[in-house]
Design an enzyme around this catalytic site. Sequence first.
Site, PDB file in Angstrom:
ATOM      1  N   ARG A 118      21.979  24.942  46.822  1.00  0.00           N
ATOM      2  CA  ARG A 118      23.074  24.022  47.478  1.00  0.00           C
ATOM      3  C   ARG A 118      23.704  23.098  46.100  1.00  0.00           C
ATOM      4  NH1 ARG A 118      19.048  24.269  50.924  1.00  0.00           N
ATOM      5  NH2 ARG A 118      19.597  25.258  52.885  1.00  0.00           N
ATOM      6  N   LYS A 140      37.372  23.363  39.267  1.00  0.00           N
ATOM      7  CA  LYS A 140      37.647  24.404  40.209  1.00  0.00           C
ATOM      8  C   LYS A 140      36.776  25.671  40.055  1.00  0.00           C
ATOM      9  CE  LYS A 140      42.457  23.809  42.122  1.00  0.00           C
ATOM     10  NZ  LYS A 140      43.897  24.335  42.080  1.00  0.00           N
ATOM     11  N   GLU A 182      49.509  28.279  29.345  1.00  0.00           N
ATOM     12  CA  GLU A 182      48.867  26.875  30.207  1.00  0.00           C
ATOM     13  C   GLU A 182      49.313  25.818  29.334  1.00  0.00           C
ATOM     14  OE1 GLU A 182      47.957  27.354  33.148  1.00  0.00           O
ATOM     15  OE2 GLU A 182      46.402  29.127  33.373  1.00  0.00           O
ATOM     16  N   LYS A 224      45.600  17.188  31.822  1.00  0.00           N
ATOM     17  CA  LYS A 224      44.888  17.770  32.967  1.00  0.00           C
ATOM     18  C   LYS A 224      43.880  16.943  33.598  1.00  0.00           C
ATOM     19  CE  LYS A 224      42.567  21.592  35.422  1.00  0.00           C
ATOM     20  NZ  LYS A 224      42.237  22.672  35.434  1.00  0.00           N
ATOM     21  N   GLU A 234      42.970  18.075  44.996  1.00  0.00           N
ATOM     22  CA  GLU A 234      44.414  18.857  45.308  1.00  0.00           C
ATOM     23  C   GLU A 234      44.839  18.489  46.607  1.00  0.00           C
ATOM     24  OE1 GLU A 234      44.799  22.527  43.349  1.00  0.00           O
ATOM     25  OE2 GLU A 234      46.355  23.064  44.708  1.00  0.00           O
ATOM     26  N   ARG A 238      47.659  17.335  42.056  1.00  0.00           N
ATOM     27  CA  ARG A 238      47.123  18.288  41.195  1.00  0.00           C
ATOM     28  C   ARG A 238      47.553  19.614  41.296  1.00  0.00           C
ATOM     29  NH1 ARG A 238      40.654  19.645  40.337  1.00  0.00           N
ATOM     30  NH2 ARG A 238      41.092  21.762  39.176  1.00  0.00           N
ATOM     31  N   ASN A 242      49.953  24.122  39.457  1.00  0.00           N
ATOM     32  CA  ASN A 242      49.949  25.621  39.839  1.00  0.00           C
ATOM     33  C   ASN A 242      51.351  25.952  39.449  1.00  0.00           C
ATOM     34  OD1 ASN A 242      47.295  25.687  40.766  1.00  0.00           O
ATOM     35  ND2 ASN A 242      48.065  24.747  42.667  1.00  0.00           N
ATOM     36  N   HIS A 245      52.071  29.632  39.332  1.00  0.00           N
ATOM     37  CA  HIS A 245      50.812  30.440  39.815  1.00  0.00           C
ATOM     38  C   HIS A 245      50.943  31.091  41.142  1.00  0.00           C
ATOM     39  CE1 HIS A 245      49.058  28.339  36.565  1.00  0.00           C
ATOM     40  NE2 HIS A 245      47.965  28.733  36.697  1.00  0.00           N
ATOM     41  N   HIS A 249      49.972  34.710  40.549  1.00  0.00           N
ATOM     42  CA  HIS A 249      48.810  35.333  41.218  1.00  0.00           C
ATOM     43  C   HIS A 249      49.084  36.486  41.966  1.00  0.00           C
ATOM     44  CE1 HIS A 249      46.286  31.235  41.391  1.00  0.00           C
ATOM     45  NE2 HIS A 249      46.101  31.835  40.318  1.00  0.00           N
ATOM     46  N   HIS A 262      45.831  36.672  33.019  1.00  0.00           N
ATOM     47  CA  HIS A 262      46.272  35.371  33.820  1.00  0.00           C
ATOM     48  C   HIS A 262      47.340  34.684  33.053  1.00  0.00           C
ATOM     49  CE1 HIS A 262      45.951  31.868  36.458  1.00  0.00           C
ATOM     50  NE2 HIS A 262      46.117  31.228  35.332  1.00  0.00           N
TER      51      HIS A 262
HETATM   52  N1  LIG Z   1      39.236  26.918  37.223  1.00  0.00           N
HETATM   53  C1  LIG Z   1      40.312  26.603  36.788  1.00  0.00           C
HETATM   54  O1  LIG Z   1      40.875  25.704  37.064  1.00  0.00           O
HETATM   55  C2  LIG Z   1      41.199  27.963  36.066  1.00  0.00           C
HETATM   56  C3  LIG Z   1      42.298  27.411  35.480  1.00  0.00           C
HETATM   57  C4  LIG Z   1      42.924  28.426  34.831  1.00  0.00           C
HETATM   58  C5  LIG Z   1      42.422  29.676  34.771  1.00  0.00           C
HETATM   59  N2  LIG Z   1      41.531  30.141  35.667  1.00  0.00           N
HETATM   60  C6  LIG Z   1      40.779  31.472  35.673  1.00  0.00           C
HETATM   61  O2  LIG Z   1      40.609  31.885  34.287  1.00  0.00           O
HETATM   62  C7  LIG Z   1      40.470  33.248  34.183  1.00  0.00           C
HETATM   63  C8  LIG Z   1      41.062  33.490  32.826  1.00  0.00           C
HETATM   64  O3  LIG Z   1      40.327  32.978  31.788  1.00  0.00           O
HETATM   65  P1  LIG Z   1      40.524  33.541  30.398  1.00  0.00           P
HETATM   66  O4  LIG Z   1      42.050  33.566  30.085  1.00  0.00           O
HETATM   67  O5  LIG Z   1      39.778  32.683  29.564  1.00  0.00           O
HETATM   68  O6  LIG Z   1      39.866  35.010  30.448  1.00  0.00           O
HETATM   69  P2  LIG Z   1      38.357  35.744  30.154  1.00  0.00           P
HETATM   70  O7  LIG Z   1      37.485  34.787  30.586  1.00  0.00           O
HETATM   71  O8  LIG Z   1      38.672  37.205  30.998  1.00  0.00           O
HETATM   72  O9  LIG Z   1      38.579  35.948  28.695  1.00  0.00           O
HETATM   73  C9  LIG Z   1      39.372  36.636  27.971  1.00  0.00           C
HETATM   74  C10 LIG Z   1      38.782  37.813  27.086  1.00  0.00           C
HETATM   75  O10 LIG Z   1      38.372  37.417  25.870  1.00  0.00           O
HETATM   76  C11 LIG Z   1      37.049  37.407  25.492  1.00  0.00           C
HETATM   77  N3  LIG Z   1      36.499  36.241  24.926  1.00  0.00           N
HETATM   78  C12 LIG Z   1      36.079  34.976  25.440  1.00  0.00           C
HETATM   79  N4  LIG Z   1      35.884  34.153  24.333  1.00  0.00           N
HETATM   80  C13 LIG Z   1      36.033  34.914  22.958  1.00  0.00           C
HETATM   81  C14 LIG Z   1      35.965  34.425  21.666  1.00  0.00           C
HETATM   82  N5  LIG Z   1      35.814  33.407  21.482  1.00  0.00           N
HETATM   83  N6  LIG Z   1      36.134  35.575  20.965  1.00  0.00           N
HETATM   84  C15 LIG Z   1      36.458  36.844  21.150  1.00  0.00           C
HETATM   85  N7  LIG Z   1      36.388  37.078  22.591  1.00  0.00           N
HETATM   86  C16 LIG Z   1      36.393  36.224  23.463  1.00  0.00           C
HETATM   87  C17 LIG Z   1      36.430  37.597  26.946  1.00  0.00           C
HETATM   88  O11 LIG Z   1      35.362  38.316  27.093  1.00  0.00           O
HETATM   89  C18 LIG Z   1      37.516  38.379  27.688  1.00  0.00           C
HETATM   90  O12 LIG Z   1      37.519  39.683  27.275  1.00  0.00           O
HETATM   91  C19 LIG Z   1      41.158  33.711  35.430  1.00  0.00           C
HETATM   92  O13 LIG Z   1      40.203  34.347  36.309  1.00  0.00           O
HETATM   93  C20 LIG Z   1      41.825  32.382  35.895  1.00  0.00           C
HETATM   94  O14 LIG Z   1      41.877  32.652  37.389  1.00  0.00           O
HETATM   95  C21 LIG Z   1      40.628  29.060  36.226  1.00  0.00           C
HETATM   96 ZN   LIG Z   2      46.312  29.083  35.431  1.00  0.00          ZN
END
Ligand SMILES: NC(=O)c1ccc[n+]([C@@H]2O[C@H](COP(=O)([O-])OP(=O)(O)OC[C@H]3O[C@@H](n4cnc5c(N)ncnc54)[C@H](O)[C@@H]3O)[C@@H](O)[C@H]2O)c1
Ligand SMILES: [Zn+2]
Length: 358
Positions: A118, A140, A182, A224, A234, A238, A242, A245, A249, A262
């Site tokens: 929990r 999030k 972003e 942010k 949100e 907030r 998006n 997005h 998405h 993404h």
């Molecule tokens: N929670 C939120 O507020 C929020 C906001 C924006 C995006 N997101 C989510 O984030 C995700 C995208 O994140 P992302 O772009 O980081 O993608 P990801 O986590 O898939 O990372 C991208 C790639 O880079 C590799 N990688 C990570 N760090 C590395 C490093 N230092 N050196 C070499 N390789 C590395 C990873 O293994 C992966 O292959 C999506 O699922 C999206 O929905 C969430």
């Molecule tokens: Zn995003």
Amino acid sequence: MKTLTVNLGVRSYPIHIGQGLLQIPELLTKHIRGRQVMVVTNETIAPLYLDSIRELLDDFDLASVILPDGEQYKTLKTLDSVFTGLLEHRFNRHCTLVALGGGVIGDITGFAAACYQRGVAFLQIPTTLLAQVDSSVGGKTGVNHPLGKNMIGAFHQPGCVVIDTDTLNTLDQRQLAAGLAEVIKYGLIHDAGFFTWLEQNIERLRARDEQLLAYAIERSCSIKAEIVAADERESGRRALLNLGHTFGHAIETGTGYGNWLHGEAIAAGMLMAADLSSRHEWLSRPDVARIENLLRRAGLPTSPPEAMDEAQFMELMAIDKKVVDGGLRLVLLKAIGSAVITGDFSAALLSQTLSRAA
Ligand SMILES: NC(=O)c1ccc[n+]([C@@H]2O[C@H](COP(=O)([O-])OP(=O)(O)OC[C@H]3O[C@@H](n4cnc5c(N)ncnc54)[C@H](O)[C@@H]3O)[C@@H](O)[C@H]2O)c1
Ligand SMILES: [Zn+2]
């Protein structure tokens, strides 16, 4: 090192930004609850950084879970494997999870922490530019469902965010560009001056100028943090985060998770939002051209995938959670640096944007 704060009363937490921060144990240890620490990472990041984290935290009962790499693994099934790891190691309610990786790892780990017994503590060590400027901040968390992106999740704030900019040295150019999407978003929704700064510096950012990158990360996190502090759950403002997005998405789901990054989907989506804004004569055509130009120079796509048509967009966008009581709401631009969230747009003009009418 720069330190920002996300002001959320008792749930406030610091964001540390700088070089070499993964050599300073206190930044993390100060925020660890209990003795048991589970580092969640993936098979790409583990060989690069897991050993340094192990060294940093060797006073604790440390375990790790190494997940497969990719957006297509941001699922309930993967989440379950984190719970299995926690239970196998007999982790109790006072444990702390550490997310070591990009946004996928951060979102899964945060959600695991929100659910396990929990709710337990978790810390963010974001290692992609996208995670450093966006996903690690704001609480999030969640996973994807085959029918829609991020559809299962929870709000759960981390205890701290430690951004070691050195980790960007191992990131490939395509992932760096995805993070810049972003960064550009923050200029578009909130800060015209920052957008202009990005126009002046985008090539040097892509060339990984350390100081400029640190500034871009700091400015992004501070925007942010301010927005999240004002509207954690949100209910209003907030949602401006998006921008692009709802379109983006749809692109991610429509092309199959992991094919479009993404940030790439969001870049095309932001330009679609800009296009729709200009069809309403809220944004000028020259401003749309400025946005398109900056995204292109950042190495990002500026149009949606050829294979996706209007009908597919409409169907996928209807699932997106920005739909309130049956009406689609979109983040649109009134100017560079000023965004609104509105259901008050013309369906005919949306159709023109989606069908890429001239
Ligand atoms: N929670 C939120 O507020 C929020 C906001 C924006 C995006 N997101 C989510 O984030 C995700 C995208 O994140 P992302 O772009 O980081 O993608 P990801 O986590 O898939 O990372 C991208 C790639 O880079 C590799 N990688 C990570 N760090 C590395 C490093 N230092 N050196 C070499 N390789 C590395 C990873 O293994 C992966 O292959 C999506 O699922 C999206 O929905 C969430
Ligand atoms: Zn995003």
